[in-house]
Each structure stands twice: as structure tokens, then as C-alpha cells.
Design an enzyme around this catalytic site. Structure first.
Site, mmCIF file in Angstrom:
data_model
loop_
_atom_site.group_PDB
_atom_site.id
_atom_site.type_symbol
_atom_site.label_atom_id
_atom_site.label_comp_id
_atom_site.label_asym_id
_atom_site.label_seq_id
_atom_site.Cartn_x
_atom_site.Cartn_y
_atom_site.Cartn_z
ATOM 1 N N ASP A 153 13.791 -30.957 -22.024
ATOM 2 C CA ASP A 153 12.890 -31.104 -21.062
ATOM 3 C C ASP A 153 12.012 -32.113 -21.003
ATOM 4 O O ASP A 153 10.835 -32.015 -20.816
ATOM 5 C CB ASP A 153 11.931 -29.731 -20.276
ATOM 6 C CG ASP A 153 12.968 -28.774 -19.662
ATOM 7 O OD1 ASP A 153 14.203 -29.233 -19.541
ATOM 8 O OD2 ASP A 153 12.915 -27.911 -20.202
ATOM 9 N N GLU B 45 16.559 -29.867 -9.591
ATOM 10 C CA GLU B 45 14.789 -29.369 -10.010
ATOM 11 C C GLU B 45 14.330 -30.677 -10.395
ATOM 12 O O GLU B 45 15.114 -31.908 -10.758
ATOM 13 C CB GLU B 45 15.156 -27.708 -11.051
ATOM 14 C CG GLU B 45 16.183 -28.469 -11.720
ATOM 15 C CD GLU B 45 16.628 -27.050 -12.590
ATOM 16 O OE1 GLU B 45 15.751 -25.450 -12.192
ATOM 17 O OE2 GLU B 45 17.480 -27.223 -13.624
HETATM 18 O O1 FUB Z 1 13.934 -25.184 -19.742
HETATM 19 C C1 FUB Z 1 13.751 -24.973 -17.698
HETATM 20 C C2 FUB Z 1 14.198 -25.003 -16.870
HETATM 21 O O2 FUB Z 1 15.383 -25.992 -16.943
HETATM 22 C C3 FUB Z 1 13.790 -26.879 -16.757
HETATM 23 O O3 FUB Z 1 12.287 -26.212 -16.516
HETATM 24 C C4 FUB Z 1 14.335 -26.455 -16.081
HETATM 25 O O4 FUB Z 1 14.245 -28.511 -15.497
HETATM 26 C C5 FUB Z 1 15.842 -26.978 -16.406
HETATM 27 O O5 FUB Z 1 16.132 -27.667 -17.543
#
Ligand code: FUB
Length: 456
Positions: free
Chosen positions: A41, A215
Site C-alpha cells: 500500500d 478500495e
Molecule cells: O493492506 C491491507 C489492505 O489490503 C489495504 O488497506 C487495502 O487497500 C489492501 O491493499
């Protein structure tokens, strides 16, 4: 007496220097660009002419440490680079058990972001709160610092009125700041001037695809167009998509795909987009060090280009990454630009410690590897050192400049049965200056493995 004092002082200073070097140890270039730990991320920012990356920090789970089959994250590091090639780990900036409102054993420090506003750095991070009155799920906190590397002081409470993950902050040209986050869909709201409170009720950014999880919002502006980028599960796993608007909160028009689903099945991807020295870059992640478990990921970066109409050209993920590689540093051929489809493969150097990196394995005479953009500079190198190993007699490697028909730079015989060896040979008369590709292939009948090559 004086001599003992000076020796003591010298040893203490040497120890201090070694500790400092260890703390500031640069990671290797190419992809993934953080090679000392798992990272995911990546939120990349330019502060004072230097690139800072705020990633999540995956760790393997285990008894008393999260769920072994899920994301396990207890803290955040920050990394920085002046050239996108040499990266410095500045260490931990926030830990789950040092934030008052965070459930200290939740191991859920997910995707963060950081922005600079009037001399203060605001670090936004999502995680699990101790207090679940009013509903469970993630909340988003803020920590504030005077430097991009901290120390960051967390606010005592999470942001009021926000539930979800993956915070992203965008500050428009007029100074108005916006917070974006996700919880199945993507939400946005203006922030107050203090960067610590919403200025208005959140709104759902509703013109995005309705089917499939969305997301990881990341918004940036270019030439008056606001680009909202986000991972979306359109089919099996997340791919990176984008929508555009003439204003930060929409309405948005879905424009296309920035990066296809992972070819090896890494379920998540998560992006940020950055302009640095007149070139745009896409930061994202893949599970390079953990091919069999996609919750232990690694951050990458590749160049990003715009079409004349402002559309984003789809990015093909590479191992080579960006920028030039100095000829006088170990050149990791396993982060190749091109690899033959037969007789060549890439493997971990040490399966028991994958962070030691990879090797190029030539299993037969048809194998070859090409590594682009090696910078020799103005001074001609005289010799080549190769770290290689061979099991059988007759192993040798040939290096050419620019491609398969380019001039031969060196031929190196690799003696069998001696394990990894650093072998140095003088270069042929063709000793290069400037920037070139390297083309490396076996020159003998026996299989041979290469860790790196370096010019002297
Ligand atoms: O890294 C945990 C979660 O996985 C993140 O918050 C999402 O965007 C995905 O990458």
C-alpha cells in the site's frame, strides 16, 4: 592513558557509525524497491525535493500475533530516496500499542497516507479501535510531526464521523484539503483547516462501478483534471482503475484500467501516483518475496505516462523498475528487462532467507538475460566482477553491450564446485561510457548461476 581514552572514544564512535549505517541502510534498486522487509500500500509523496514512501508493513502472523492466514501489521516505517534508486529506511514511525485509541493487539495498521500542510506532516492511518461503541470496524487516526520522518504524535481519538480504511488526503490549489477513504465503496469529504476534522458530512463517490469491491482511493490533479485512482475487483482480484472529474469530489467519469490483475494471483493491489522531476510514476505492490502467500507483499514502482487527451496509458509491471543503475554497483540481472523463454529462470538466492534476493539461472545454452539502462558515466571501466556459481566443468558467461549482437565486453569462466565466487576479468578493448543495456548469456556447455555483475 590518553592513548586508551582515544582508542575507547574511537571504538565508541565506530560503533555509533555502524549503528547509524545499519539504521539508514539503503535498500536495493529495482522492483521490489524495499528489500529488507515486507511492505504494501505505498503512499508516495515529494517533500522538499525528496521522495517519501509511507507503506503498510506486513509481517508473518503466528500465535499471539494476529491471524496466520490474514494481513498482520503492527507498525509503520517511512522510506525515502533522492533518486528513486537508493532507498533509506527511517525506521518505525507509529506502533499499534503506542496510540491511545487503538486496540493494541489488533495487528491491523492498514494502508496509510501522509501530507504536508503549513510545515506540519499529517499521517493518516486506519486501524481497529479499542472502543467499539457505535459499531465495530476500522477507524482512521491522525498523527502529526514537524519532519516527514517523525517523531509523529498521534491524536488521542480517531477522526469523528469516519469509519473505514485506506485514507488518502488531497490538498487542492486553493488550499482546501479533502479526505478520501473506503468501506466497500469510496467516500470523500472536505477537511477543516486543522486537518483533524471533517468540514462536512461524507459523501459516497457514486459514479464508480457498482459491482465488485472498490478500495484504496488515491486522488491527484494534473492540468485541471482530478484523477481518482482505486483498486477494483472487476473479475477475480483487484486491478487498478481510474475515473476523472473537473472537481475533487466529482461527479467522476470512469476512464479505464491503469494496471491489470496480478498475473500470479496477488489478490490486492494498492497504488499512489506521483510526479517527480517531470516524470510520473505509479507506486503499487505485489507479493515478490512471498509468492505462495499474498498477504506478505512488497512495494514496487514503474513509470506512468499520459496520452495527449489526458488518459492514463496502462502500466505493465516490471522487475527492472525505473531509473539508471550505476555500472560500478552490483547489477542485479535477475531484475531483468528481458529474459529468454527457454534455458533461463529466476530463483531465490537463499530459500530460507528470501530477503537476500534472487539469482539468474542459465540451465542451457539458449538462455539469456538483458538489463537496460546501466550508467557507466564518463570514465571507462577496465574490469568486470561477476558473482557466480557452477556445479559442472565448462561453465562460462559472456557479456555484451546493448544486445545479442553488441560488442563483447567480457567472457568469464566459472570454475565448478567452489560455491559462490567473485570472479574478476579485464574488459576487452570495448570499454563503454554513457548509458547502455547489458546482454548476458552462457558461453559454455554447463549450467551457471549469476548473483550480480559489477564494473570496476
Ligand atoms: O493492506 C491491507 C489492505 O489490503 C489495504 O488497506 C487495502 O487497500 C489492501 O491493499
Amino acid at each position: 592513558m590518553l592513548r586508551y581514552v582515544s582508542w575507547g572514544l574511537l571504538s565508541a564512535l565506530t560503533l555509533l557509525l555502524l549503528l547509524l549505517l545499519l539504521l539508514l541502510s539503503p535498500a536495493r534498486a529495482q522492483n521490489p524497491f524495499i528489500t529488507s522487509q515486507f511492505s504494501a500500500d505505498p503512499s508516495a509523496r515529494v517533500f522538499n525535493g525528496r521522495v517519501y514512501v509511507y507503506p503498510s508493513h506486513d509481517i508473518p502472523g503466528g500465535p499471539g500475533r494476529g491471524r496466520a492466514d490474514w494481513f498482520v501489521m503492527e507498525d509503520y516505517h517511512v522510506f525515502s530516496s533522492a533518486n528513486l534508486t537508493d532507498w533509506t529506511d527511517h525506521g518505525v514511525i507509529i506502533t499499534q500499542n503506542q496510540v491511545p485509541w487503538v486496540q493494541p493487539d489488533s495487528y491491523s495498521m492498514w494502508a496509510p497516507d501522509c501530507v504536508l500542510r503549513r510545515g506540519k506532516y499529517y499521517f493518516y492511518f486506519p486501524t481497529t479501535p479499542r472502543d467499539t461503541t457505535g459499531g465495530g470496524g476500522f477507524r482512521i487516526g491522525v498523527a502529526v510531526a514537524d519532519q516527514p520522518t517523525g517523531p509523529f504524535v498521534p491524536q488521542p481519538q480517531p477522526l469523528a464521523g469516519v469509519r473505514g480504511i485506506d485514507p488518502n488526503v488531497f490538498i487542492d490549489k486553493d488550499g482546501q484539503a479533502y479526505l478520501y477513504w473506503s468501506q466497500g465503496s469510496i467516500f470523500g469529504a472536505k477537511l477543516k483547516d486543522n486537518m483533524l476534522e471533517l468540514a462536512e458530512p461524507p459523501r459516497t463517490l457514486g459514479e464508480l462501478p457498482t459491482e465488485g469491491l472498490k478500495e484504496g482511493p488515491f486522488l491527484f490533479e494534473r492540468r485541471g483534471t482530478y484523477y481518482l485512482t482505486y483498486p477494483h475487483v472487476a473479475h477475480q482480484t483487484e486491478r487498478l482503475e481510474y475515473a476523472t472529474s473537473t472537481s475533487p469530489l466529482g461527479p467522476f467519469r470512469v476512464r479505464g484500467v491503469i494496471m491489470d490483475e496480478s498475473p500470479t494471483g496477488c489478490w490486492t493491489n494498492h497504488q499512489s501516483v506521483l510526479e517527480f522531476r517531470n516524470q510520473w510514476y505509479l507506486f503499487y505492490h505485489h507479493n515478490d518475496f512471498s509468492p505462495e502467500f499474498d498477504k506478505n507483499r512488497s512495494v514496487r514502482l514503474d513509470s506512468l505516462f499520459f496520452e495527449p487527451d489526458g488518459a492514463i496509458r496502462k502500466v505493465t509491471p516490471t522487475l527492472r523498475g525505473v531509473g539508471q543503475t550505476a555500472a560500478r554497483q552490483p547489477i542485479q540481472l535477475d531484475r531483468y528487462s528481458r529474459l529468454s523463454s527457454t534455458d533461463a529462470t529466476i530463483d531465490f538466492l537463499d530459500p530460507a532467507n528470501r530477503f537476500r534476493g534472487w539469482k539468474t539461472v542459465f540451465t542451457g545454452p539458449q538462455g539469456w538475460v538483458q538489463y537496460n539502462a546501466v550508467s557507466f558515466g564518463p570514465a571507462r571501466p577496465r574490469a568486470l566482477t561477476l558473482r557466480a556459481t557452477a556445479a559442472a566443468p565448462g561453465a562460462a558467461v559472456q557479456l555484451r553491450l546493448d544486445g545479442p549482437r553488441g560488442p563483447v565486453l567480457a567472457r568469464v569462466a566459472v570454475p565448478p564446485g567452489r560455491g559462490w565466487q567473485e570472479l574478476s576479468v579485464p574488459l576487452t578493448t570495448t570499454s563503454p561510457t554513457g548509458t547502455h543495456a547489458l546482454f548476458v548469456a552462457p558461453a559454455g556447455p554447463a549450467p551457471v548461476e549469476i548473483d550480480w555483475v559489477r564494473f570496476e
